[in-house]
Motif scaffolding. Structure first.
Motif: not given
Length: 250
Positions: A29, A32-34
């Motif tokens: 997480p 993955r968001t960046r």
């Protein structure tokens, strides 16, 4: 977190690395968001493939099985090679200037039989326009199921198949003698890779070496006046003492 973050980050793994564990890390997480995996590039050493370094002789294996069907015939180099191909979004066939067109066509035909079809380009000395390998937009971390691996469902951090160690090198009397020693060691112990540098008598620069099997490239380079050293990589069980002795006796 930088005001002007990089557009791309290039991660160069070991030549013996399994790619899927790294891809799985991009599913975390906090990552993955960046970030996303724009693409996986596999560089293939064309002469090594032509020499059969990455694959067993099927007929020879069949004969071995007939003689003793209990023998383990797994080839860890072949498995890593296939894992890297089957995870790729682009394959760079390198050192193409060392082979003729018929040899290159045979290698490309073999690569085309892989279950995962990807683009393939030819290169010499690793020269590839960055525009070709950046911007693939593969989002590879979302596509793991389409990237088969011999190690799926297993502990993918097993590098017990391979071993590496560093050999200290005394000053060498000449470039020719040093390269001959390296070739002897590579052939005598089926060494996969060697890289390092040595001091040569009467030379102010150190000699850098890179070897794939018994194919060795060397060039003088700037460097600190420290003792030479050589990183040796081979299959599990390669004996550092035996390699050192073989080098000293060559």
């Amino acid at each position: 977190d930088r005001p002007s973050p990089p557009e791309h980050i290039v991660i160069e793994t070991s030549g013996l690395a399994l790619p899927k564990p790294l891809l799985k890390a991009f599913g975390w997480p906090s990552v993955r968001t960046r970030m996303t995996v724009d693409g996986v590039i596999t560089v293939v050493d064309a002469p090594a493939v032509a020499d059969g370094r990455f694959a067993d002789d099927p007929e020879a294996v069949a004969r071995q099985r007939e003689a003793d069907d209990s023998r383990d015939h797994d080839n860890p180099i072949e498995e890593v090679y296939e894992d890297q191909l089957d995870c790729a979004d682009l394959v760079v066939l390198n050192k193409t200037d060392l082979l003729n067109e018929a040899e290159l066509a045979a290698i490309e035909a073999g690569l085309a039989t892989r279950s995962r079809r990807v683009r393939l380009i030819r290169a010499r000395e690793g020269r590839v326009d960055p525009a070709v390998i950046l911007g693939l937009s593969a989002a590879a971390e979302d596509d793991l199921a389409a990237r088969p691996s011999h190690h799926d469902g297993a502990d993918e951090h097993e590098h017990d198949d391979f071993t590496s160690f560093v050999l200290p090198l005394r000053e060498q009397e000449s470039v020719e003698a040093f390269i001959a020693r390296l070739e002897h060691v590579a052939r005598a112990h089926d060494v996969l890779r060697m890289k390092g540098y040595a001091r040569i008598a009467g030379k102010s620069l150190r000699l850098g070496v890179q070897a794939v099997g018994a194919r060795i490239r060397h060039a003088f380079e700037q460097g600190e006046a420290s003792p030479g050293q050589l990183v040796v990589i081979g299959l599990h069980g390669l004996d550092p003492v035996a390699v050192q002795r073989s080098f000293d006796e060559a």
